[in-house]
Scaffold this active site. Structure first.
Site, PDB file in Angstrom:
ATOM      1  N   ARG A  89      -9.339   1.378   9.015  1.00 52.19           N
ATOM      2  CA  ARG A  89      -9.038  -0.192   9.266  1.00 52.19           C
ATOM      3  C   ARG A  89     -10.060  -0.750  10.067  1.00 52.19           C
ATOM      4  NH1 ARG A  89      -2.779   0.944   8.957  1.00 52.19           N
ATOM      5  NH2 ARG A  89      -1.849  -0.946   9.144  1.00 52.19           N
ATOM      6  N   LYS A 135       0.669  -1.014  -0.022  1.00 51.68           N
ATOM      7  CA  LYS A 135      -0.075  -0.059  -0.046  1.00 51.68           C
ATOM      8  C   LYS A 135       0.904   1.123   0.028  1.00 51.68           C
ATOM      9  CE  LYS A 135      -1.974  -1.360   3.772  1.00 51.68           C
ATOM     10  NZ  LYS A 135      -1.367  -2.613   3.943  1.00 51.68           N
ATOM     11  N   ARG A 188      -0.467  -8.557  13.710  1.00 49.67           N
ATOM     12  CA  ARG A 188      -0.980  -7.614  12.710  1.00 49.67           C
ATOM     13  C   ARG A 188      -1.745  -8.163  11.353  1.00 49.67           C
ATOM     14  NH1 ARG A 188       4.441  -4.824  11.032  1.00 49.67           N
ATOM     15  NH2 ARG A 188       3.044  -3.755   9.587  1.00 49.67           N
ATOM     16  N   ARG A 215      11.571  -5.839   4.994  1.00 47.00           N
ATOM     17  CA  ARG A 215      11.509  -4.214   4.639  1.00 47.00           C
ATOM     18  C   ARG A 215      12.391  -3.233   5.185  1.00 47.00           C
ATOM     19  NH1 ARG A 215       5.462  -2.232   5.161  1.00 47.00           N
ATOM     20  NH2 ARG A 215       5.720  -2.946   7.239  1.00 47.00           N
ATOM     21  N   ARG A 239      11.385  -1.312  10.749  1.00 46.72           N
ATOM     22  CA  ARG A 239      10.249  -0.805  11.894  1.00 46.72           C
ATOM     23  C   ARG A 239      10.350  -1.873  12.925  1.00 46.72           C
ATOM     24  NH1 ARG A 239       5.094   0.101   8.453  1.00 46.72           N
ATOM     25  NH2 ARG A 239       4.032  -0.773  10.182  1.00 46.72           N
TER      26      ARG A 239
HETATM   27  P1  ADP Z   1       2.157  -1.796   3.197  1.00 47.92           P
HETATM   28  O1  ADP Z   1       2.192  -0.532   3.076  1.00 47.92           O
HETATM   29  O2  ADP Z   1       1.056  -2.510   2.552  1.00 47.92           O
HETATM   30  O3  ADP Z   1       2.539  -2.316   4.593  1.00 47.92           O
HETATM   31  P2  ADP Z   1       4.867  -1.626   1.649  1.00 47.92           P
HETATM   32  O4  ADP Z   1       4.479  -0.739   0.639  1.00 47.92           O
HETATM   33  O5  ADP Z   1       5.518  -1.128   3.149  1.00 47.92           O
HETATM   34  O6  ADP Z   1       3.579  -2.362   2.159  1.00 47.92           O
HETATM   35  O7  ADP Z   1       5.578  -3.015   1.286  1.00 47.92           O
HETATM   36  C1  ADP Z   1       6.235  -3.976   2.230  1.00 47.92           C
HETATM   37  C2  ADP Z   1       7.563  -4.454   1.468  1.00 47.92           C
HETATM   38  O8  ADP Z   1       7.229  -5.088   0.057  1.00 47.92           O
HETATM   39  C3  ADP Z   1       8.597  -3.369   1.351  1.00 47.92           C
HETATM   40  O9  ADP Z   1       9.661  -3.730   1.553  1.00 47.92           O
HETATM   41  C4  ADP Z   1       8.549  -3.238  -0.078  1.00 47.92           C
HETATM   42  O10 ADP Z   1       9.667  -2.779  -0.618  1.00 47.92           O
HETATM   43  C5  ADP Z   1       8.051  -4.572  -0.703  1.00 47.92           C
HETATM   44  N1  ADP Z   1       7.064  -4.385  -1.811  1.00 47.92           N
HETATM   45  C6  ADP Z   1       6.101  -3.609  -1.991  1.00 47.92           C
HETATM   46  N2  ADP Z   1       5.534  -3.843  -3.326  1.00 47.92           N
HETATM   47  C7  ADP Z   1       6.136  -5.024  -3.798  1.00 47.92           C
HETATM   48  C8  ADP Z   1       5.833  -5.654  -5.031  1.00 47.92           C
HETATM   49  N3  ADP Z   1       5.209  -5.598  -5.854  1.00 47.92           N
HETATM   50  N4  ADP Z   1       6.783  -7.005  -5.036  1.00 47.92           N
HETATM   51  C9  ADP Z   1       7.872  -7.228  -4.275  1.00 47.92           C
HETATM   52  N5  ADP Z   1       8.007  -6.272  -3.157  1.00 47.92           N
HETATM   53  C10 ADP Z   1       7.298  -5.399  -2.924  1.00 47.92           C
HETATM   54  P1  AMP Z   2       1.133   0.701   8.956  1.00 51.70           P
HETATM   55  O1  AMP Z   2       2.235   1.645   8.868  1.00 51.70           O
HETATM   56  O2  AMP Z   2      -0.051   1.088   8.016  1.00 51.70           O
HETATM   57  O3  AMP Z   2       1.560  -0.652   8.981  1.00 51.70           O
HETATM   58  O4  AMP Z   2       0.681   0.986  10.389  1.00 51.70           O
HETATM   59  C1  AMP Z   2       1.341   0.579  11.569  1.00 51.70           C
HETATM   60  C2  AMP Z   2       0.609   0.689  12.912  1.00 51.70           C
HETATM   61  O5  AMP Z   2       0.066   1.910  13.337  1.00 51.70           O
HETATM   62  C3  AMP Z   2      -0.545  -0.259  12.993  1.00 51.70           C
HETATM   63  O6  AMP Z   2      -0.432  -1.807  13.231  1.00 51.70           O
HETATM   64  C4  AMP Z   2      -1.494   0.447  13.887  1.00 51.70           C
HETATM   65  O7  AMP Z   2      -0.913  -0.132  15.284  1.00 51.70           O
HETATM   66  C5  AMP Z   2      -1.263   1.667  13.689  1.00 51.70           C
HETATM   67  N1  AMP Z   2      -2.062   2.316  12.852  1.00 51.70           N
HETATM   68  C6  AMP Z   2      -1.983   2.888  11.468  1.00 51.70           C
HETATM   69  N2  AMP Z   2      -3.179   3.300  10.945  1.00 51.70           N
HETATM   70  C7  AMP Z   2      -3.991   2.953  11.630  1.00 51.70           C
HETATM   71  C8  AMP Z   2      -5.566   3.027  11.602  1.00 51.70           C
HETATM   72  N3  AMP Z   2      -6.075   3.617  10.783  1.00 51.70           N
HETATM   73  N4  AMP Z   2      -6.313   2.781  12.761  1.00 51.70           N
HETATM   74  C9  AMP Z   2      -5.551   2.088  14.075  1.00 51.70           C
HETATM   75  N5  AMP Z   2      -4.500   2.181  13.922  1.00 51.70           N
HETATM   76  C10 AMP Z   2      -3.438   2.366  13.169  1.00 51.70           C
END
Ligand code: ADP
Ligand code: AMP
Length: 221
Positions: free
Chosen positions: A94, A19, A176, A133, A165
């Site tokens: 969410r 995302k 999660r 990541r 992270r």
């Molecule tokens: P989210 O925001 O849904 O948690 P991220 O955008 O942070 O996901 O992506 C999670 C991990 O996967 C990151 O390390 C990113 O570089 C990698 N990633 C994202 N999209 C792809 C893809 N289409 N193919 C391979 N790796 C990806």
């Molecule tokens: P993310 O970066 O989207 O993976 O979010 C990291 C963490 O932030 C999540 O696991 C939640 O603890 C908190 N968080 C982010 N967005 C929300 C939301 N819309 N509602 C509640 N908690 C959130």
């Protein structure tokens, strides 16, 4: 319906689905801001604000931060001038309560969401993506050790330092994913009923997923 070319998009999918990665690409392609509530909460933690202190306890356990806090944070932003011409929300809503509140806030301003984009990815692959990541401290861009490696310098292409992270460790990630399945997945039928849900195969490459997203938003703008 949204005005022509006024995109108000929410990104859905399990943690690790891509995302944030797609939000940033779409921000450049559409010229509208993409905001991650996770990034906002991590920034609050970094600053040591009251919100940050409260959020930390939930984030470290992989739980959701309470609805009222997150809704307050997002509603101020959605009503700001910067968001007037459209936006991309990554990680919000969410819960059904958050989704309802967002609809209410937009409705009050005579607006509505244009797209809910669902990044569909298996749990195993999502966990694999999270395991490698790396995130940039200054611009929040995401890298992956294997799938999307950082430049040879080991820093972001903006020069920023990369970090892992706190909530990307395995036990937290499992929680999660459970939280996602229990609390966030019901939003898929919520947006499907409203006729604005599009499902994207998130197992494709970053660029292929981005192309699919562009096709969807361009065809249904
Ligand atoms: P989210 O925001 O849904 O948690 P991220 O955008 O942070 O996901 O992506 C999670 C991990 O996967 C990151 O390390 C990113 O570089 C990698 N990633 C994202 N999209 C792809 C893809 N289409 N193919 C391979 N790796 C990806
Ligand atoms: P993310 O970066 O989207 O993976 O979010 C990291 C963490 O932030 C999540 O696991 C939640 O603890 C908190 N968080 C982010 N967005 C929300 C939301 N819309 N509602 C509640 N908690 C959130």
């Amino acid at each position: 319906m949204a005005d022509v070319h006024e995109y108000r998009i929410v990104l859905l999918g399990p943690p690790g689905a891509g995302k944030g990665t797609q939000g940033k690409l779409l921000e450049s392609s559409l010229g509208i801001p993409s905001v991650s509530t996770g990034d906002m909460l991590r920034e609050a933690m970094e600053k040591g604000s009251d919100l940050g202190h409260t959020a930390r306890g939930y984030i470290q356990k992989g739980e959701l931060v309470p609805d009222d806090l997150v809704i307050r944070m997002v509603s101020q932003m959605v009503e700001s001038d910067r968001f007037a011409r459209g936006f991309i929300l990554d990680g919000f809503p969410r819960t059904l309560e958050q989704a309802n509140s967002l609809d209410q806030i937009l409705f009050t301003g005579g607006k509505s969401l244009s797209h809910a984009l669902y990044f569909d990815l298996s749990e195993e692959e999502a966990v694999r993506r999270i395991s490698g990541r790396l995130v940039c401290k200054s611009c929040q861009k995401m890298y992956h050790l294997a799938y999307n490696p950082p430049p040879p310098s080991g820093r972001c292409d903006c020069g920023g330092e990369l970090f892992v992270r706190e909530d990307d460790k395995e036990e937290t990630v499992r929680n999660r994913v459970n939280v996602y399945n229990n609390q966030t997945k019901p939003l898929l039928s919520y947006y499907n009923q409203k006729g604005i849900l599009w499902t994207i195969d998130a197992s494709l490459s970053i660029q292929e997923v981005h192309q699919k997203v562009l096709e969807i938003v361009n065809a249904n703008g």
